[in-house]
Design a protein around this motif. Structure first.
Motif, PDB file in Angstrom:
ATOM      1  N   GLY A   8      10.981  -7.206   5.944  1.00 22.35           N
ATOM      2  CA  GLY A   8      11.510  -6.402   7.033  1.00 22.35           C
ATOM      3  C   GLY A   8      10.660  -6.323   8.272  1.00 22.35           C
ATOM      4  O   GLY A   8      11.056  -5.704   9.262  1.00 22.35           O
ATOM      5  N   GLY A   9       9.496  -6.932   8.250  1.00 23.10           N
ATOM      6  CA  GLY A   9       8.679  -6.918   9.448  1.00 23.10           C
ATOM      7  C   GLY A   9       9.280  -7.791  10.537  1.00 23.10           C
ATOM      8  O   GLY A   9      10.267  -8.483  10.319  1.00 23.10           O
ATOM      9  N   GLY A  10       8.672  -7.745  11.708  1.00 26.29           N
ATOM     10  CA  GLY A  10       9.170  -8.563  12.800  1.00 26.29           C
ATOM     11  C   GLY A  10       8.750  -8.001  14.134  1.00 26.29           C
ATOM     12  O   GLY A  10       7.766  -7.259  14.237  1.00 26.29           O
ATOM     13  N   LEU A  11       9.516  -8.357  15.147  1.00 23.15           N
ATOM     14  CA  LEU A  11       9.214  -7.959  16.519  1.00 23.15           C
ATOM     15  C   LEU A  11      10.189  -6.888  16.968  1.00 23.15           C
ATOM     16  O   LEU A  11      11.397  -7.005  16.731  1.00 23.15           O
ATOM     17  CB  LEU A  11       9.316  -9.177  17.431  1.00 23.15           C
ATOM     18  CG  LEU A  11       9.092  -8.945  18.918  1.00 23.15           C
ATOM     19  CD1 LEU A  11       7.655  -8.501  19.183  1.00 23.15           C
ATOM     20  CD2 LEU A  11       9.401 -10.240  19.683  1.00 23.15           C
ATOM     21  N   ALA A  12       9.678  -5.848  17.606  1.00 22.19           N
ATOM     22  CA  ALA A  12      10.514  -4.786  18.155  1.00 22.19           C
ATOM     23  C   ALA A  12       9.961  -4.387  19.510  1.00 22.19           C
ATOM     24  O   ALA A  12       8.777  -4.572  19.789  1.00 22.19           O
ATOM     25  CB  ALA A  12      10.548  -3.581  17.219  1.00 22.19           C
ATOM     26  N   GLN A  13      10.817  -3.819  20.315  1.00 21.12           N
ATOM     27  CA  GLN A  13      10.380  -3.286  21.599  1.00 21.12           C
ATOM     28  C   GLN A  13       9.931  -1.853  21.425  1.00 21.12           C
ATOM     29  O   GLN A  13      10.360  -1.155  20.491  1.00 21.12           O
ATOM     30  CB  GLN A  13      11.512  -3.360  22.612  1.00 21.12           C
ATOM     31  CG  GLN A  13      11.846  -4.786  23.051  1.00 21.12           C
ATOM     32  CD  GLN A  13      12.789  -4.802  24.236  1.00 21.12           C
ATOM     33  OE1 GLN A  13      13.557  -3.860  24.443  1.00 21.12           O
ATOM     34  NE2 GLN A  13      12.737  -5.871  25.020  1.00 21.12           N
ATOM     35  N   ALA A  14       9.074  -1.400  22.310  1.00 23.25           N
ATOM     36  CA  ALA A  14       8.649  -0.005  22.285  1.00 23.25           C
ATOM     37  C   ALA A  14       9.871   0.904  22.357  1.00 23.25           C
ATOM     38  O   ALA A  14      10.789   0.660  23.147  1.00 23.25           O
ATOM     39  CB  ALA A  14       7.709   0.278  23.444  1.00 23.25           C
ATOM     40  N   GLY A  15       9.871   1.909  21.499  1.00 26.96           N
ATOM     41  CA  GLY A  15      11.007   2.802  21.408  1.00 26.96           C
ATOM     42  C   GLY A  15      12.042   2.373  20.387  1.00 26.96           C
ATOM     43  O   GLY A  15      12.961   3.134  20.077  1.00 26.96           O
ATOM     44  N   GLY A  16      11.903   1.175  19.873  1.00 28.07           N
ATOM     45  CA  GLY A  16      12.850   0.645  18.909  1.00 28.07           C
ATOM     46  C   GLY A  16      12.514   1.031  17.486  1.00 28.07           C
ATOM     47  O   GLY A  16      11.637   1.866  17.243  1.00 28.07           O
ATOM     48  N   TYR A 108      -5.268   3.170  -4.753  1.00 22.88           N
ATOM     49  CA  TYR A 108      -4.118   2.291  -5.016  1.00 22.88           C
ATOM     50  C   TYR A 108      -4.623   1.000  -5.653  1.00 22.88           C
ATOM     51  O   TYR A 108      -5.485   0.335  -5.091  1.00 22.88           O
ATOM     52  CB  TYR A 108      -3.358   1.998  -3.731  1.00 22.88           C
ATOM     53  CG  TYR A 108      -2.687   3.231  -3.167  1.00 22.88           C
ATOM     54  CD1 TYR A 108      -3.381   4.139  -2.380  1.00 22.88           C
ATOM     55  CD2 TYR A 108      -1.346   3.492  -3.453  1.00 22.88           C
ATOM     56  CE1 TYR A 108      -2.769   5.279  -1.874  1.00 22.88           C
ATOM     57  CE2 TYR A 108      -0.716   4.616  -2.951  1.00 22.88           C
ATOM     58  CZ  TYR A 108      -1.435   5.511  -2.164  1.00 22.88           C
ATOM     59  OH  TYR A 108      -0.820   6.639  -1.669  1.00 22.88           O
ATOM     60  N   GLY A 109      -4.058   0.647  -6.798  1.00 23.91           N
ATOM     61  CA  GLY A 109      -4.562  -0.501  -7.535  1.00 23.91           C
ATOM     62  C   GLY A 109      -3.798  -1.787  -7.311  1.00 23.91           C
ATOM     63  O   GLY A 109      -4.304  -2.874  -7.624  1.00 23.91           O
ATOM     64  N   TYR A 110      -2.606  -1.664  -6.753  1.00 20.88           N
ATOM     65  CA  TYR A 110      -1.789  -2.856  -6.538  1.00 20.88           C
ATOM     66  C   TYR A 110      -1.319  -2.897  -5.083  1.00 20.88           C
ATOM     67  O   TYR A 110      -0.927  -1.857  -4.529  1.00 20.88           O
ATOM     68  CB  TYR A 110      -0.572  -2.857  -7.477  1.00 20.88           C
ATOM     69  CG  TYR A 110      -0.937  -2.835  -8.933  1.00 20.88           C
ATOM     70  CD1 TYR A 110      -0.911  -1.653  -9.666  1.00 20.88           C
ATOM     71  CD2 TYR A 110      -1.318  -4.007  -9.582  1.00 20.88           C
ATOM     72  CE1 TYR A 110      -1.252  -1.640 -11.003  1.00 20.88           C
ATOM     73  CE2 TYR A 110      -1.657  -4.004 -10.923  1.00 20.88           C
ATOM     74  CZ  TYR A 110      -1.633  -2.811 -11.623  1.00 20.88           C
ATOM     75  OH  TYR A 110      -1.973  -2.797 -12.948  1.00 20.88           O
ATOM     76  N   TRP A 111      -1.330  -4.100  -4.531  1.00 27.84           N
ATOM     77  CA  TRP A 111      -1.010  -4.273  -3.125  1.00 27.84           C
ATOM     78  C   TRP A 111      -0.059  -5.443  -2.927  1.00 27.84           C
ATOM     79  O   TRP A 111      -0.134  -6.443  -3.642  1.00 27.84           O
ATOM     80  CB  TRP A 111      -2.289  -4.527  -2.322  1.00 27.84           C
ATOM     81  CG  TRP A 111      -3.192  -3.342  -2.275  1.00 27.84           C
ATOM     82  CD1 TRP A 111      -4.075  -2.949  -3.235  1.00 27.84           C
ATOM     83  CD2 TRP A 111      -3.290  -2.385  -1.228  1.00 27.84           C
ATOM     84  NE1 TRP A 111      -4.709  -1.795  -2.843  1.00 27.84           N
ATOM     85  CE2 TRP A 111      -4.252  -1.430  -1.609  1.00 27.84           C
ATOM     86  CE3 TRP A 111      -2.656  -2.231   0.015  1.00 27.84           C
ATOM     87  CZ2 TRP A 111      -4.595  -0.336  -0.805  1.00 27.84           C
ATOM     88  CZ3 TRP A 111      -2.994  -1.161   0.807  1.00 27.84           C
ATOM     89  CH2 TRP A 111      -3.953  -0.232   0.404  1.00 27.84           C
ATOM     90  N   GLY A 112       0.792  -5.318  -1.920  1.00 23.97           N
ATOM     91  CA  GLY A 112       1.622  -6.433  -1.512  1.00 23.97           C
ATOM     92  C   GLY A 112       0.848  -7.364  -0.605  1.00 23.97           C
ATOM     93  O   GLY A 112      -0.316  -7.116  -0.277  1.00 23.97           O
ATOM     94  N   GLN A 113       1.521  -8.424  -0.184  1.00 24.69           N
ATOM     95  CA  GLN A 113       0.856  -9.436   0.632  1.00 24.69           C
ATOM     96  C   GLN A 113       0.834  -9.079   2.114  1.00 24.69           C
ATOM     97  O   GLN A 113       0.102  -9.704   2.890  1.00 24.69           O
ATOM     98  CB  GLN A 113       1.559 -10.791   0.446  1.00 24.69           C
ATOM     99  CG  GLN A 113       2.816 -11.000   1.271  1.00 24.69           C
ATOM    100  CD  GLN A 113       4.026 -10.206   0.766  1.00 24.69           C
ATOM    101  OE1 GLN A 113       3.977  -9.569  -0.282  1.00 24.69           O
ATOM    102  NE2 GLN A 113       5.109 -10.267   1.538  1.00 24.69           N
ATOM    103  N   GLY A 114       1.632  -8.100   2.496  1.00 20.58           N
ATOM    104  CA  GLY A 114       1.664  -7.654   3.882  1.00 20.58           C
ATOM    105  C   GLY A 114       2.787  -8.275   4.683  1.00 20.58           C
ATOM    106  O   GLY A 114       3.214  -9.401   4.400  1.00 20.58           O
ATOM    107  N   THR A 115       3.254  -7.544   5.679  1.00 24.73           N
ATOM    108  CA  THR A 115       4.282  -8.048   6.590  1.00 24.73           C
ATOM    109  C   THR A 115       3.913  -7.629   8.005  1.00 24.73           C
ATOM    110  O   THR A 115       3.497  -6.498   8.238  1.00 24.73           O
ATOM    111  CB  THR A 115       5.681  -7.530   6.190  1.00 24.73           C
ATOM    112  OG1 THR A 115       6.674  -8.142   7.014  1.00 24.73           O
ATOM    113  CG2 THR A 115       5.797  -6.017   6.298  1.00 24.73           C
ATOM    114  N   GLN A 116       4.041  -8.551   8.933  1.00 27.90           N
ATOM    115  CA  GLN A 116       3.613  -8.306  10.310  1.00 27.90           C
ATOM    116  C   GLN A 116       4.666  -7.514  11.069  1.00 27.90           C
ATOM    117  O   GLN A 116       5.859  -7.856  11.037  1.00 27.90           O
ATOM    118  CB  GLN A 116       3.358  -9.639  11.029  1.00 27.90           C
ATOM    119  CG  GLN A 116       2.989  -9.505  12.491  1.00 27.90           C
ATOM    120  CD  GLN A 116       1.602  -8.937  12.691  1.00 27.90           C
ATOM    121  OE1 GLN A 116       0.643  -9.352  12.044  1.00 27.90           O
ATOM    122  NE2 GLN A 116       1.488  -7.979  13.607  1.00 27.90           N
TER     123      GLN A 116
END
Length: 121
Positions: A8-16, A108-116
């Motif tokens: 669900g990560g991605g690019l958004a504009q300020a206020g979005g 926290y012992g488990y982590w995801g890979q991350g999303t930008q």
């Protein structure tokens, strides 16, 4: 094998708005609290939100309070972070984590890979 996968990560504009999701597998999801953290380039990892095992208790730092909402669905082994009124300073890699109900990453012992997430002004 425990696995956390963000999306669900991605690019958004300020206020979005953007909505992040985290899918967990390989464990009893409802036995753990969950959290979201973020790390901007060149900065320390920062706490964003936590949710208790049942989903009743939630905690946010002042930097996102009133703008971000954490939720979970224990029937689907998923967690979400709804981010509204985004600001450029929200730009970071966002990580979901599983562990104890805490603002401390060490709990926290488990982590995801991350999303930008990138917010443009």
């Amino acid at each position: 094998q425990v696995q956390l996968v963000e999306s669900g990560g991605g690019l958004a504009q300020a206020g979005g708005s953007l909505r992040l999701s985290c899918a967990a597998s390989g464990l009893t999801f409802s036995s753990y609290a969950m959290g979201w953290f973020r790390q901007a380039s060149g900065k320390e990892r920062e706490f964003v939100a936590a949710i208790s095992r049942s989903g009743v208790s939630k905690y946010y730092p002042d930097s996102v309070k009133g703008r971000f909402t954490i939720s979970r669905d224990n029937t689907k082994n998923t967690m979400a972070l709804q981010m509204n009124s985004l600001k450029p300073e929200d730009t970071a890699v966002y990580y979901c984590a599983l562990g104890s109900y805490s603002e401390n990453a060490d709990d926290y012992g488990y982590w995801g890979q991350g999303t930008q997430v990138t917010v443009s002004s």
